[in-house]
Design a protein around this motif. Structure first.
Motif, PDB file in Angstrom:
ATOM      1  N   LEU A  36     -39.279   8.363 -64.581  1.00 37.79           N
ATOM      2  CA  LEU A  36     -40.701   8.825 -64.934  1.00 37.79           C
ATOM      3  C   LEU A  36     -40.498  10.100 -65.978  1.00 37.79           C
ATOM      4  O   LEU A  36     -39.417  10.849 -66.076  1.00 37.79           O
ATOM      5  N   ALA A  37     -41.282  10.301 -66.867  1.00 38.60           N
ATOM      6  CA  ALA A  37     -41.400  11.560 -67.762  1.00 38.60           C
ATOM      7  C   ALA A  37     -43.006  11.986 -67.586  1.00 38.60           C
ATOM      8  O   ALA A  37     -43.796  11.212 -67.206  1.00 38.60           O
ATOM      9  N   THR A  38     -42.900  13.465 -67.331  1.00 37.63           N
ATOM     10  CA  THR A  38     -44.113  13.970 -67.108  1.00 37.63           C
ATOM     11  C   THR A  38     -44.477  14.991 -68.249  1.00 37.63           C
ATOM     12  O   THR A  38     -43.778  15.814 -68.508  1.00 37.63           O
ATOM     13  N   GLU A  49     -44.310   5.843 -66.544  1.00 34.24           N
ATOM     14  CA  GLU A  49     -42.958   4.999 -66.918  1.00 34.24           C
ATOM     15  C   GLU A  49     -42.504   4.844 -68.228  1.00 34.24           C
ATOM     16  O   GLU A  49     -43.595   5.062 -69.083  1.00 34.24           O
ATOM     17  N   ALA A  50     -41.616   4.126 -68.494  1.00 34.75           N
ATOM     18  CA  ALA A  50     -41.271   4.037 -69.991  1.00 34.75           C
ATOM     19  C   ALA A  50     -42.283   3.125 -70.724  1.00 34.75           C
ATOM     20  O   ALA A  50     -42.692   2.102 -70.161  1.00 34.75           O
ATOM     21  N   THR A  51     -42.609   3.537 -72.094  1.00 30.72           N
ATOM     22  CA  THR A  51     -43.419   2.586 -72.917  1.00 30.72           C
ATOM     23  C   THR A  51     -42.758   1.425 -73.395  1.00 30.72           C
ATOM     24  O   THR A  51     -42.923   0.418 -73.413  1.00 30.72           O
ATOM     25  N   CYS A  52     -41.392   1.733 -73.467  1.00 29.64           N
ATOM     26  CA  CYS A  52     -40.392   0.630 -74.036  1.00 29.64           C
ATOM     27  C   CYS A  52     -39.151   1.185 -73.552  1.00 29.64           C
ATOM     28  O   CYS A  52     -38.770   2.316 -73.541  1.00 29.64           O
ATOM     29  N   GLY A 147     -34.926   4.666 -74.581  1.00 30.44           N
ATOM     30  CA  GLY A 147     -36.372   4.440 -73.777  1.00 30.44           C
ATOM     31  C   GLY A 147     -37.258   5.451 -74.715  1.00 30.44           C
ATOM     32  O   GLY A 147     -36.627   6.218 -75.073  1.00 30.44           O
ATOM     33  N   LEU A 148     -38.351   5.122 -74.659  1.00 26.94           N
ATOM     34  CA  LEU A 148     -39.493   5.830 -75.067  1.00 26.94           C
ATOM     35  C   LEU A 148     -40.648   6.099 -74.059  1.00 26.94           C
ATOM     36  O   LEU A 148     -40.851   4.767 -73.344  1.00 26.94           O
ATOM     37  N   TRP A 149     -41.123   7.193 -73.833  1.00 24.32           N
ATOM     38  CA  TRP A 149     -42.051   7.507 -72.895  1.00 24.32           C
ATOM     39  C   TRP A 149     -43.156   8.152 -74.055  1.00 24.32           C
ATOM     40  O   TRP A 149     -42.905   9.174 -74.406  1.00 24.32           O
ATOM     41  N   SER A 150     -44.412   7.761 -74.120  1.00 30.66           N
ATOM     42  CA  SER A 150     -45.225   8.179 -75.015  1.00 30.66           C
ATOM     43  C   SER A 150     -46.299   8.659 -74.274  1.00 30.66           C
ATOM     44  O   SER A 150     -47.201   8.229 -73.191  1.00 30.66           O
ATOM     45  N   PHE A 151     -47.176   9.659 -74.765  1.00 34.59           N
ATOM     46  CA  PHE A 151     -48.405  10.613 -74.273  1.00 34.59           C
ATOM     47  C   PHE A 151     -49.316  10.817 -75.513  1.00 34.59           C
ATOM     48  O   PHE A 151     -48.761  11.094 -76.654  1.00 34.59           O
ATOM     49  N   LYS A 152     -50.526  10.861 -75.177  1.00 35.35           N
ATOM     50  CA  LYS A 152     -51.507  11.293 -76.500  1.00 35.35           C
ATOM     51  C   LYS A 152     -51.963  12.702 -75.875  1.00 35.35           C
ATOM     52  O   LYS A 152     -52.642  12.972 -74.799  1.00 35.35           O
TER      53      LYS A 152
END
Length: 157
Positions: A36-38, A49-52, A147-152
């Protein structure tokens, strides 16, 4: 009486073995979640969790652009005067991670599990921001992206 007892014991042993086998079968069907990324702003936080990727395998360069266009991502309100805190699981930190803003590196790679960035950066044209929302992505991997974790981030003024 001994024959009856041995039959009961065998049935219990078979039932126990069946239960263990069924339990292992159920566990083997489960996928391990990606790390996870927060993102935290004040008392509000979102995690993902990872977007990709996120499973240790290198992502193809052709897939990276498509991953950054993913619309199904978590969002959080950011007051430009707030501090935005980013946290990643140790599995991500071990590989090195970079914060991207609209697809461009905002920070150098780090192996720490926690970083902070002033909220004003995400809405400042000097850093490539435009409008009242910004796509922020955590990129795992220094040489190879795994891995990529995206947020807006949405401006809350």
């Amino acid at each position: 009486m001994t024959t009856l007892q041995s039959v009961v014991r065998r049935r219990r042993a078979l039932a126990a073995a069946g239960a263990v086998s069924a339990g292992l079968l159920v566990l083997s069907a489960c996928d391990k979640p990606t790390p996870l990324a927060t993102v935290t702003v004040g008392t509000a936080s979102v995690h993902s969790e990872a977007t990709c990727g996120g499973e240790g395998e290198t992502l193809k360069t052709t897939d990276l652009g498509q991953c950054l266009k993913n619309k199904d991502i978590e969002s959080i309100k950011v007051d430009p005067d707030d501090t935005v805190r980013f946290g990643v699981d140790p599995d991500i930190a071990d590989e090195g991670w970079t914060i991207l803003m609209n697809g461009q590196p905002l920070t150098d790679s780090s192996t720490k599990t926690y970083r902070t960035v002033p909220g004003s950066v995400f809405f400042n044209a000097q850093y490539g921001a435009s409008g009242d929302s910004t796509l922020v992505t955590i990129k795992e991997g220094e040489q190879n992206v795994t891995g990529l974790w995206s947020f807006k981030l949405e401006k809350d003024s």
